[in-house]
Design a protein around this motif. Structure first.
Motif, PDB file in Angstrom:
ATOM      1  N   UNK A 138       7.210 -41.768  81.612  1.00 13.66           N
ATOM      2  CA  UNK A 138       7.417 -40.332  81.369  1.00 13.66           C
ATOM      3  C   UNK A 138       6.080 -39.600  81.338  1.00 13.66           C
ATOM      4  N   UNK A 139       5.138 -40.134  80.576  1.00 14.22           N
ATOM      5  CA  UNK A 139       3.824 -39.485  80.466  1.00 14.22           C
ATOM      6  C   UNK A 139       3.154 -39.389  81.828  1.00 14.22           C
ATOM      7  N   UNK A 147       3.532 -35.225  74.404  1.00 14.39           N
ATOM      8  CA  UNK A 147       4.650 -35.531  73.518  1.00 14.39           C
ATOM      9  C   UNK A 147       5.128 -36.968  73.727  1.00 14.39           C
ATOM     10  N   UNK A 148       5.173 -37.405  74.989  1.00 16.65           N
ATOM     11  CA  UNK A 148       5.574 -38.788  75.269  1.00 16.65           C
ATOM     12  C   UNK A 148       4.576 -39.775  74.675  1.00 16.65           C
ATOM     13  N   UNK A 149       3.294 -39.479  74.805  1.00 15.20           N
ATOM     14  CA  UNK A 149       2.269 -40.366  74.261  1.00 15.20           C
ATOM     15  C   UNK A 149       2.257 -40.344  72.738  1.00 15.20           C
ATOM     16  N   UNK A 150       2.607 -39.212  72.154  1.00 13.48           N
ATOM     17  CA  UNK A 150       2.681 -39.125  70.698  1.00 13.48           C
ATOM     18  C   UNK A 150       3.783 -40.042  70.164  1.00 13.48           C
ATOM     19  N   UNK A 174      -6.216 -34.472  62.351  1.00 16.18           N
ATOM     20  CA  UNK A 174      -7.025 -35.639  62.710  1.00 16.18           C
ATOM     21  C   UNK A 174      -6.135 -36.768  63.228  1.00 16.18           C
ATOM     22  N   UNK A 175      -5.016 -36.984  62.525  1.00 20.55           N
ATOM     23  CA  UNK A 175      -4.089 -38.033  62.947  1.00 20.55           C
ATOM     24  C   UNK A 175      -3.516 -37.727  64.332  1.00 20.55           C
ATOM     25  N   UNK A 176      -3.186 -36.472  64.576  1.00 22.08           N
ATOM     26  CA  UNK A 176      -2.639 -36.083  65.885  1.00 22.08           C
ATOM     27  C   UNK A 176      -3.685 -36.247  66.984  1.00 22.08           C
ATOM     28  N   UNK A 177      -4.934 -35.889  66.696  1.00 23.38           N
ATOM     29  CA  UNK A 177      -6.011 -36.056  67.684  1.00 23.38           C
ATOM     30  C   UNK A 177      -6.197 -37.529  68.036  1.00 23.38           C
ATOM     31  N   UNK A 178      -6.096 -38.407  67.029  1.00 26.17           N
ATOM     32  CA  UNK A 178      -6.216 -39.840  67.297  1.00 26.17           C
ATOM     33  C   UNK A 178      -5.083 -40.321  68.201  1.00 26.17           C
ATOM     34  N   UNK A 179      -3.882 -39.784  67.982  1.00 26.88           N
ATOM     35  CA  UNK A 179      -2.740 -40.174  68.805  1.00 26.88           C
ATOM     36  C   UNK A 179      -2.886 -39.678  70.236  1.00 26.88           C
ATOM     37  N   UNK A 180      -3.387 -38.478  70.407  1.00 29.26           N
ATOM     38  CA  UNK A 180      -3.532 -37.900  71.746  1.00 29.26           C
ATOM     39  C   UNK A 180      -4.609 -38.606  72.553  1.00 29.26           C
ATOM     40  N   UNK A 198      -0.721 -30.353  73.090  1.00 23.24           N
ATOM     41  CA  UNK A 198      -0.511 -31.790  72.919  1.00 23.24           C
ATOM     42  C   UNK A 198      -0.602 -32.180  71.454  1.00 23.24           C
ATOM     43  N   UNK A 199      -1.556 -31.599  70.717  1.00 21.05           N
ATOM     44  CA  UNK A 199      -1.661 -31.867  69.282  1.00 21.05           C
ATOM     45  C   UNK A 199      -0.420 -31.364  68.560  1.00 21.05           C
ATOM     46  N   UNK A 200       0.046 -30.171  68.931  1.00 18.29           N
ATOM     47  CA  UNK A 200       1.258 -29.626  68.307  1.00 18.29           C
ATOM     48  C   UNK A 200       2.473 -30.512  68.583  1.00 18.29           C
ATOM     49  N   UNK A 201       2.551 -31.053  69.804  1.00 16.88           N
ATOM     50  CA  UNK A 201       3.671 -31.934  70.143  1.00 16.88           C
ATOM     51  C   UNK A 201       3.652 -33.169  69.247  1.00 16.88           C
ATOM     52  N   UNK A 202       2.465 -33.697  68.990  1.00 14.74           N
ATOM     53  CA  UNK A 202       2.351 -34.860  68.113  1.00 14.74           C
ATOM     54  C   UNK A 202       2.735 -34.495  66.680  1.00 14.74           C
ATOM     55  N   UNK A 203       2.291 -33.347  66.222  1.00 12.84           N
ATOM     56  CA  UNK A 203       2.620 -32.903  64.871  1.00 12.84           C
ATOM     57  C   UNK A 203       4.138 -32.719  64.715  1.00 12.84           C
ATOM     58  N   UNK A 204       4.771 -32.133  65.724  1.00 15.23           N
ATOM     59  CA  UNK A 204       6.212 -31.919  65.645  1.00 15.23           C
ATOM     60  C   UNK A 204       6.978 -33.232  65.644  1.00 15.23           C
ATOM     61  N   UNK A 205       6.489 -34.212  66.427  1.00 15.70           N
ATOM     62  CA  UNK A 205       7.179 -35.506  66.455  1.00 15.70           C
ATOM     63  C   UNK A 205       7.075 -36.222  65.119  1.00 15.70           C
ATOM     64  N   UNK A 206       6.067 -35.845  64.295  1.00 21.20           N
ATOM     65  CA  UNK A 206       5.908 -36.429  62.961  1.00 21.20           C
ATOM     66  C   UNK A 206       6.641 -35.620  61.899  1.00 21.20           C
ATOM     67  N   UNK A 207       7.312 -34.536  62.312  1.00 26.11           N
ATOM     68  CA  UNK A 207       8.074 -33.739  61.375  1.00 26.11           C
ATOM     69  C   UNK A 207       7.313 -32.574  60.774  1.00 26.11           C
TER      70      UNK A 207
END
Length: 420
Positions: free
Chosen positions: A181-182, A160-163, A59-65, A24-33
């Motif tokens: 979706x989530x 990824x949807x939540x990110x 840290x930013x990805x963890x906050x998003x998740x 989930x963290x990786x999905x958020x990181x990928x959505x940020x480029x």
């Protein structure tokens, strides 16, 4: 080290394993480029306390998740403020995300400082991309089902949807679609865990999915989640809870607008009622399911998950389960044969389960040799090693040995299982 007990608790509440959180963290990181380089080993360093303050992007990805400041996850900042060591534009983005995670407010485009890029706009194409990934996952579930990898992939797709929800700006309709979706992806993780008999994980996914569904406002996903909850409790042999959960699904307005939803709700109710021994109620509800299915129109627009599996074949499969529970083996065999004749070729998991149930129905009628032949026809590949199928075949062997311990059929089955 005592470790990060707060993060451990947050993960348990969200239903995350270490691998799922990493994905989930990786999905958020990928959505940020950025590249997704977090592994379950990374998560372990967070949990043990070896890493007390993750990298700023993590840290930013963890906050998003988790939808909260990273300090609420048990992490302790270093003495020097993190923003002082990063590019000013990146610091601005992280501050905006911190405020959004803390308050639940998405800052408007105008809140960005002059000269700095605004957050990416999330649109219907992003939702369609997520749905395309979901279609691949649904196809995999039909082939194998119950696998931990399917559960993990579904949970990661929900992340990824939540990110996207957390990192971008979108209109109300798209935001509702992202929450839907989530919720749908989390419900798929719940079903995969149920199918694989990982019931604790399934219940965690259920609680998370139900809250996401409420935020989406989508009645179709609310139906799916509560209907899955009924199936979960049925497989846990808790019929009272199963009936209550499935009643929530059956009483949603969507079942009055679309008879296909009503039919599925009735069919699953019949499978649950089979556990109670109420044959009259089973017959009545199966009649409602059949009538509703015949009233439905195949061309209507419906969610992918419903179109992918429900129809006459699945109705008969659920009727088969109900009749087996009641000991009505003759009717069970009839439903099994009809279901098998209608199943699509790609539904390998369902075909194997239905075949195993057919073997039980034949054995219940004393047809030992045909029953063994049917059971032996189930492929010994991934579908054949599915937890539910394995349980059905183990129970088949036990029943056969009790009913006819000295029969040639029992010897044939014992030799087959020994050699397999």
């Amino acid at each position: 080290m005592e470790g990060n007990q707060i993060l451990k608790k947050k993960m348990a509440e969200a239903g995350f394993t270490q691998t799922e959180l990493a994905e989930s963290v990786n999905a958020d990181l990928r959505s940020a480029g950025y590249g997704g380089t977090v592994s379950d080993r990374t998560v372990r360093t967070w949990l043990t306390g070896k890493t007390r303050w993750p990298h700023r992007r993590q840290r930013a990805a963890l906050e998003a998740v988790f939808h909260c400041p990273v300090t609420d996850l048990g992490f302790t900042p270093r003495q020097e403020p993190a923003a002082a060591r990063m590019d000013p534009s990146e610091a601005l983005v992280l501050r905006r995300r911190f405020i959004s995670a803390s308050t639940g407010i998405v800052l408007p485009l105008g809140a960005a400082a002059p000269g700095h890029a605004a957050p990416r706009r999330v649109g219907s194409s992003d939702v369609e991309r997520l749905q395309s990934k979901f279609a691949v996952l649904v196809a995999s579930d039909h082939r194998y089902g119950g696998k931990l990898t399917i559960e993990t992939q579904a949970a990661a797709l929900a992340g990824e949807a939540l990110a996207l929800q957390a990192r971008g700006t979108a209109g109300q309709r798209v935001r509702g679609a992202l929450y839907a979706c989530a919720a749908s992806f989390t419900s798929s993780a719940m079903w995969a865990a149920t199918d694989g008999r990982r019931f604790d994980a399934a219940q965690r996914h259920f609680h998370r999915a139900s809250s996401l569904a409420a935020m989406s406002g989508d009645p179709t996903i609310q139906f799916r989640i509560w209907s899955h909850a009924g199936s979960l409790y049925r497989h846990m042999a808790r019929p009272a809870d199963a009936l209550a959960a499935n009643d929530v699904a059956r009483n949603l307005p969507i079942t009055r607008r679309d008879p296909m939803f009503a039919s599925l709700g009735h069919a699953r109710h019949a499978a649950i009622l089979g556990l109670t021994g109420d044959s009259r109620a089973v017959r009545q509800v199966l009649g409602h399911a059949q009538t509703a299915l015949e009233r439905s129109h195949a061309g209507e627009q419906r969610p992918l998950w419903l179109n992918a599996f429900y129809g006459q074949a699945e109705l008969d499969n659920l009727a088969l389960a109900a009749c087996l529970s009641l000991g009505n083996y003759e009717d069970a065999e009839a439903h099994a044969h009809r279901s098998l004749s209608l199943l699509r070729p790609d539904m390998l998991r369902t075909r194997a389960i239905t075949t195993a149930r057919l073997a039980h129905a034949q054995l219940g009628q004393g047809d030992l040799e045909p029953a063994v032949t049917t059971a032996m026809s189930i492929p010994t590949d991934s579908a054949g090693r599915h937890p539910r199928i394995a349980g059905l075949l183990e129970a088949f062997g036990s029943t056969l040995r009790i009913a006819a311990p000295s029969s040639s059929a029992a010897r044939t089955w014992d030799q087959y299982t020994h050699d397999s």
